[in-house]
Design an enzyme around this catalytic site. Sequence first.
Site, mmCIF file in Angstrom:
data_model
loop_
_atom_site.group_PDB
_atom_site.id
_atom_site.type_symbol
_atom_site.label_atom_id
_atom_site.label_comp_id
_atom_site.label_asym_id
_atom_site.label_seq_id
_atom_site.Cartn_x
_atom_site.Cartn_y
_atom_site.Cartn_z
ATOM 1 N N CYS A 34 0.819 -1.225 0.000
ATOM 2 C CA CYS A 34 0.000 0.000 0.000
ATOM 3 C C CYS A 34 0.844 1.263 0.000
ATOM 4 O O CYS A 34 0.361 2.324 -0.363
ATOM 5 C CB CYS A 34 -0.951 -0.011 1.192
ATOM 6 S SG CYS A 34 -0.137 0.020 2.797
ATOM 7 N N ARG A 87 -5.860 4.338 -6.176
ATOM 8 C CA ARG A 87 -6.538 5.012 -5.063
ATOM 9 C C ARG A 87 -7.441 6.104 -5.619
ATOM 10 O O ARG A 87 -8.586 6.275 -5.197
ATOM 11 C CB ARG A 87 -5.519 5.632 -4.089
ATOM 12 C CG ARG A 87 -4.688 4.628 -3.299
ATOM 13 C CD ARG A 87 -5.533 3.870 -2.296
ATOM 14 N NE ARG A 87 -6.227 4.765 -1.356
ATOM 15 C CZ ARG A 87 -5.673 5.260 -0.252
ATOM 16 N NH1 ARG A 87 -4.451 4.941 0.098
ATOM 17 N NH2 ARG A 87 -6.367 6.058 0.549
HETATM 18 N N1 NVA Z 1 -0.440 -0.165 8.347
HETATM 19 C C1 NVA Z 1 0.000 1.138 7.902
HETATM 20 C C2 NVA Z 1 -0.658 1.523 6.619
HETATM 21 C C3 NVA Z 1 -0.194 2.833 6.049
HETATM 22 C C4 NVA Z 1 -0.941 3.245 4.814
HETATM 23 C C5 NVA Z 1 -0.274 2.147 9.005
HETATM 24 O O1 NVA Z 1 -1.339 2.074 9.621
HETATM 25 O O2 NVA Z 1 0.576 3.012 9.241
HETATM 26 N N1 CP Z 2 -1.363 3.882 1.381
HETATM 27 C C1 CP Z 2 -1.678 5.021 2.012
HETATM 28 O O1 CP Z 2 -2.752 5.158 2.610
HETATM 29 O O2 CP Z 2 -0.743 5.996 1.904
HETATM 30 P P1 CP Z 2 -0.680 7.361 2.713
HETATM 31 O O3 CP Z 2 -0.422 7.022 4.154
HETATM 32 O O4 CP Z 2 0.448 8.117 2.084
HETATM 33 O O5 CP Z 2 -1.982 8.084 2.572
#
Ligand code: NVA
Ligand code: CP
Length: 305
Positions: free
Chosen positions: A264, A292
């Site tokens: 992600c 996204r």
């Molecule tokens: N598991 C991560 C996803 C970031 C898009 C977090 O929560 O920081």
């Molecule tokens: N993958 C995602 O949600 O990225 P950001 O934390 O940069 O928004």
Amino acid sequence: MNLKGRHFLTLLDYRRDEIEYLLDLAIKMKKGQVRKSLKNKSLAMLFQKASTRTRVSFEVGMTQLDGHALFMDMSTTQLGRGETVGDTAQTLSRYVDGIMARLYKHSDAEELAKYAKVPVINALTDLYHPCQTMADMMTVIEKKGRIKGLKVVFYGDCGFNMFNCTAIGFSKLGADVVACCPNLPSYSLNEAVMAKARKEAIGKISVEHDPLKAAKDADVIVTDVWVSMGQDAEKAKRLQELKDYQVNAKVMAQAKKDAIFMHCLPAHRGEEVAADVIDGTQSVVFDEAENRLHAQKAILAELMG
Ligand code: NVA
Ligand code: CP
């Protein structure tokens, strides 16, 4: 399909046909086959945590839909000075047509949705990141032509937001999802969430602690950071406990030849993924990031249109 006025908090709240409808719409909007408008509509974007992709893709998405997005850093709103989530939800509902929120506690997203008179979209909580999984499923459909019957293996922290949504979304659409994590409570499946996911799943959700066995014949290999936002105090411990769960060339070699690698983002090369994998030919991470935008435009248009 009428999704107008619905919240988008977890993929558990949406039926299979509703998710498929949104993914199909997103693909059509990306190809320019369908055009939607949110002219004169506004989206409030409440952020309690950092973001690059989510902030930009929602804001640009609203612009492309002829609407407007307002960035709100929660610490500089009255929420940061003790105003309740409920009062904030009711107030924002008098101005805007939708609220997107990135919060620490999922219960705060539920509270926001309880009091809001407009759709609330979850842009990541500790439990769920449904907009990311929508983009991920869209990417898999583009790359593989289907989700049903695929084997999706998720490496690392299988007790947090990204694993939860990956398991819920992909199993609902018919993929088998394998959690590959250490046999330790911090990284193990959230059984309460998985019980709900399994009720609606077509595909299986299972656990395999051996990283090489798990990847065998996989179509999709997925990982996420080892230290999520809010977990920085445990960084050293987490890096140590997850060190055998890196997605590297050895893991990819066990998967199918045409397997894709997903993340992600943001990524930490040398931690959850080796640089040659994320920067290699099987990686689709920037397609996910782009999707996204498209997936969220479909969600925004249907919920707020
Ligand atoms: N598991 C991560 C996803 C970031 C898009 C977090 O929560 O920081
Ligand atoms: N993958 C995602 O949600 O990225 P950001 O934390 O940069 O928004």
